[in-house]
Write an enzyme that holds these catalytic residues in place. Sequence first.
Site, PDB file in Angstrom:
ATOM      1  N   GLU A 202     -27.038  -1.557 -32.104  1.00 44.97           N
ATOM      2  CA  GLU A 202     -27.868  -2.591 -32.742  1.00 44.97           C
ATOM      3  C   GLU A 202     -29.346  -2.298 -32.517  1.00 44.97           C
ATOM      4  O   GLU A 202     -29.774  -2.017 -31.397  1.00 44.97           O
ATOM      5  CB  GLU A 202     -27.529  -3.987 -32.189  1.00 44.97           C
ATOM      6  CG  GLU A 202     -28.453  -5.062 -32.753  1.00 44.97           C
ATOM      7  CD  GLU A 202     -27.942  -6.497 -32.585  1.00 44.97           C
ATOM      8  OE1 GLU A 202     -26.717  -6.706 -32.623  1.00 44.97           O
ATOM      9  OE2 GLU A 202     -28.788  -7.394 -32.413  1.00 44.97           O
TER      10      GLU A 202
ATOM     11  N   ASP B 254     -16.840  -6.648 -29.549  1.00 45.62           N
ATOM     12  CA  ASP B 254     -18.046  -7.286 -30.103  1.00 45.62           C
ATOM     13  C   ASP B 254     -19.084  -7.441 -28.976  1.00 45.62           C
ATOM     14  O   ASP B 254     -18.774  -7.972 -27.902  1.00 45.62           O
ATOM     15  CB  ASP B 254     -17.626  -8.668 -30.646  1.00 45.62           C
ATOM     16  CG  ASP B 254     -18.685  -9.315 -31.511  1.00 45.62           C
ATOM     17  OD1 ASP B 254     -19.523  -8.591 -32.063  1.00 45.62           O
ATOM     18  OD2 ASP B 254     -18.648 -10.560 -31.656  1.00 45.62           O
ATOM     19  N   HIS B 255     -20.298  -6.989 -29.213  1.00 45.05           N
ATOM     20  CA  HIS B 255     -21.406  -7.152 -28.267  1.00 45.05           C
ATOM     21  C   HIS B 255     -21.105  -6.696 -26.838  1.00 45.05           C
ATOM     22  O   HIS B 255     -21.291  -7.467 -25.879  1.00 45.05           O
ATOM     23  CB  HIS B 255     -21.883  -8.618 -28.236  1.00 45.05           C
ATOM     24  CG  HIS B 255     -22.496  -9.064 -29.521  1.00 45.05           C
ATOM     25  ND1 HIS B 255     -23.743  -8.658 -29.929  1.00 45.05           N
ATOM     26  CD2 HIS B 255     -22.022  -9.854 -30.508  1.00 45.05           C
ATOM     27  CE1 HIS B 255     -24.017  -9.188 -31.107  1.00 45.05           C
ATOM     28  NE2 HIS B 255     -22.982  -9.911 -31.496  1.00 45.05           N
TER      29      HIS B 255
ATOM     30  N   ASP C  23     -17.341 -15.439 -37.238  1.00 44.60           N
ATOM     31  CA  ASP C  23     -16.623 -16.187 -36.200  1.00 44.60           C
ATOM     32  C   ASP C  23     -16.718 -17.689 -36.466  1.00 44.60           C
ATOM     33  O   ASP C  23     -15.738 -18.412 -36.560  1.00 44.60           O
ATOM     34  CB  ASP C  23     -17.217 -15.836 -34.821  1.00 44.60           C
ATOM     35  CG  ASP C  23     -16.409 -16.422 -33.677  1.00 44.60           C
ATOM     36  OD1 ASP C  23     -15.390 -17.092 -33.936  1.00 44.60           O
ATOM     37  OD2 ASP C  23     -16.788 -16.230 -32.509  1.00 44.60           O
ATOM     38  N   THR C  24     -17.968 -18.159 -36.636  1.00 47.28           N
ATOM     39  CA  THR C  24     -18.209 -19.611 -36.756  1.00 47.28           C
ATOM     40  C   THR C  24     -17.405 -20.270 -37.882  1.00 47.28           C
ATOM     41  O   THR C  24     -16.843 -21.359 -37.690  1.00 47.28           O
ATOM     42  CB  THR C  24     -19.720 -19.847 -36.962  1.00 47.28           C
ATOM     43  OG1 THR C  24     -20.402 -19.349 -35.798  1.00 47.28           O
ATOM     44  CG2 THR C  24     -20.039 -21.315 -37.139  1.00 47.28           C
TER      45      THR C  24
ATOM     46  N   HIS D 133     -26.239 -16.099 -34.629  1.00 47.07           N
ATOM     47  CA  HIS D 133     -24.874 -16.582 -34.389  1.00 47.07           C
ATOM     48  C   HIS D 133     -24.810 -18.113 -34.447  1.00 47.07           C
ATOM     49  O   HIS D 133     -25.825 -18.789 -34.251  1.00 47.07           O
ATOM     50  CB  HIS D 133     -24.380 -16.129 -33.012  1.00 47.07           C
ATOM     51  CG  HIS D 133     -24.215 -14.643 -32.901  1.00 47.07           C
ATOM     52  ND1 HIS D 133     -24.640 -13.921 -31.814  1.00 47.07           N
ATOM     53  CD2 HIS D 133     -23.683 -13.748 -33.747  1.00 47.07           C
ATOM     54  CE1 HIS D 133     -24.366 -12.644 -31.993  1.00 47.07           C
ATOM     55  NE2 HIS D 133     -23.787 -12.501 -33.170  1.00 47.07           N
TER      56      HIS D 133
HETATM   57  P1  13P Z   1     -21.228 -16.135 -36.864  1.00 45.96           P
HETATM   58  O1  13P Z   1     -21.576 -16.997 -35.699  1.00 45.96           O
HETATM   59  O2  13P Z   1     -22.168 -16.308 -38.004  1.00 45.96           O
HETATM   60  O3  13P Z   1     -19.824 -16.297 -37.307  1.00 45.96           O
HETATM   61  O4  13P Z   1     -21.400 -14.608 -36.407  1.00 45.96           O
HETATM   62  C1  13P Z   1     -20.443 -13.995 -35.579  1.00 45.96           C
HETATM   63  C2  13P Z   1     -20.909 -12.680 -35.068  1.00 45.96           C
HETATM   64  O5  13P Z   1     -21.903 -12.119 -35.494  1.00 45.96           O
HETATM   65  C3  13P Z   1     -20.124 -12.072 -33.997  1.00 45.96           C
HETATM   66  O6  13P Z   1     -20.673 -10.876 -33.537  1.00 45.96           O
HETATM   67  O1  G3H Z   2     -20.954 -12.797 -30.920  1.00 44.18           O
HETATM   68  C1  G3H Z   2     -20.657 -13.957 -31.145  1.00 44.18           C
HETATM   69  C2  G3H Z   2     -19.290 -14.401 -31.419  1.00 44.18           C
HETATM   70  O2  G3H Z   2     -19.335 -15.643 -32.055  1.00 44.18           O
HETATM   71  C3  G3H Z   2     -18.414 -14.403 -30.203  1.00 44.18           C
HETATM   72  O3  G3H Z   2     -18.538 -15.558 -29.463  1.00 44.18           O
HETATM   73  O4  G3H Z   2     -18.625 -14.810 -27.067  1.00 44.18           O
HETATM   74  O5  G3H Z   2     -17.924 -17.126 -27.672  1.00 44.18           O
HETATM   75  O6  G3H Z   2     -16.436 -15.231 -28.127  1.00 44.18           O
HETATM   76  P1  G3H Z   2     -17.861 -15.687 -27.997  1.00 44.18           P
HETATM   77 ZN    ZN Z   3     -22.764 -10.779 -33.340  1.00 44.40          ZN
END
Ligand code: 13P
Ligand code: G3H
Ligand code: ZN
Length: 356
Positions: A142, A83-84, A277-278, A198
């Site tokens: 993205e 992710d990212h 995630d949230t 996020h």
């Molecule tokens: P949320 O914070 O809405 O759960 O999004 C998570 C997300 O986009 C992780 O890449």
């Molecule tokens: O991209 C956002 C996600 O909520 C991941 O969060 O970097 O704290 O693991 P994090």
């Molecule tokens: Zn994200």
Amino acid sequence: MSKITLRQLLDHAAEHDYGVPAFNMSNMEQAMAIMAAANEVDAPVIIQVSRGARAYATDVMLEHMIAGLSRLYPNIPVCIHLDHGNTPRTCVTAIQAGFTSVMMDGSLQEDGKTPTCWDENVKVTRKVVDIAHLFGVSVEGELGVLGSLVTGAGETEDGHGAEGVLRRDQLLTDSDEAVTFVQETGVDALAIAMGTSHGAYKFDREPDGAILAMQVVEDIHRKLPNTHLVMHGSSSVPQDLQDVINQYGGQMLQTWGVPVEEIQRGIRFGVRKINIDTDNRMAMSGQIRRILYQHPGELDPRKYLLPAREAMTRLCTQRLEEFSTAGKGSKIRKIFTLNEMAERYVSGISGPYLSC
Ligand code: 13P
Ligand code: G3H
Ligand code: ZN
């Protein structure tokens, strides 16, 4: 689990009109919660790991957890996704660690805060596509910067997210630019910006089209009908989870997330990967708060981590059902190996779909 690439999984989802939630994972509790949910409803799933999660858990532990899950749940197709990712190097180390998919988030610079220009984004994303596809690994790019259409502010949760106030044209992905970006980079999936961000504080009221611009999804899908779209910041921030947290000593301010019906609308218009995630963080921390509040003498972590895990499983199960991912696990009959995927990329069977 059987590891599957993002491209193959989303091709299947497009063919059968469903979306796949991508749940973030940083530890064993979350990993087991996701897999229990996927197993319960026969769903393929995406487990995504951020840079923060890799730093927290270490790649060695993550690799072994994933190997353990493969033994516990041998039949569930699971995509292991970065992710990212902020640099090609981060993406490459994820590939080395066994990920089947990486996100090169070229919308922001390496610092994870400063928006990039078009050329920089294309260059860095193309570079990762060129490398990853040789390994059969998929790439998400993205275009557009996540942030609030209410305040114009990006979000800087856990060190990732644009800083300062963004222009409206940065916050909404342009459909013509999306077409060019996909052509120039060759990404397998495209994350777009339409007003989600996020974290828990996405909207200060029930969102309407002015602050959650689902029209952008429809416009892009019309011009890119064969591209898999990704919605980040897609937690729904359910009221009942806010209430549990506040009932047991938490201090969440009233807030609104992305309604599930809007995500379902997105799925009808090409959204295939939905990042969450949230909601899971809230589900878990609500239960941890509840147990410790009701039993202040409790010292055994298992006594609060198990209810937390179960609450996360319930949330994941619900989303897998709501996105019609449930029931699709056993419908994916053949899973291509990474070598087979690499062959397909090299021989140009890369669009519009890598049919499965
Ligand atoms: P949320 O914070 O809405 O759960 O999004 C998570 C997300 O986009 C992780 O890449
Ligand atoms: O991209 C956002 C996600 O909520 C991941 O969060 O970097 O704290 O693991 P994090
Ligand atoms: Zn994200």
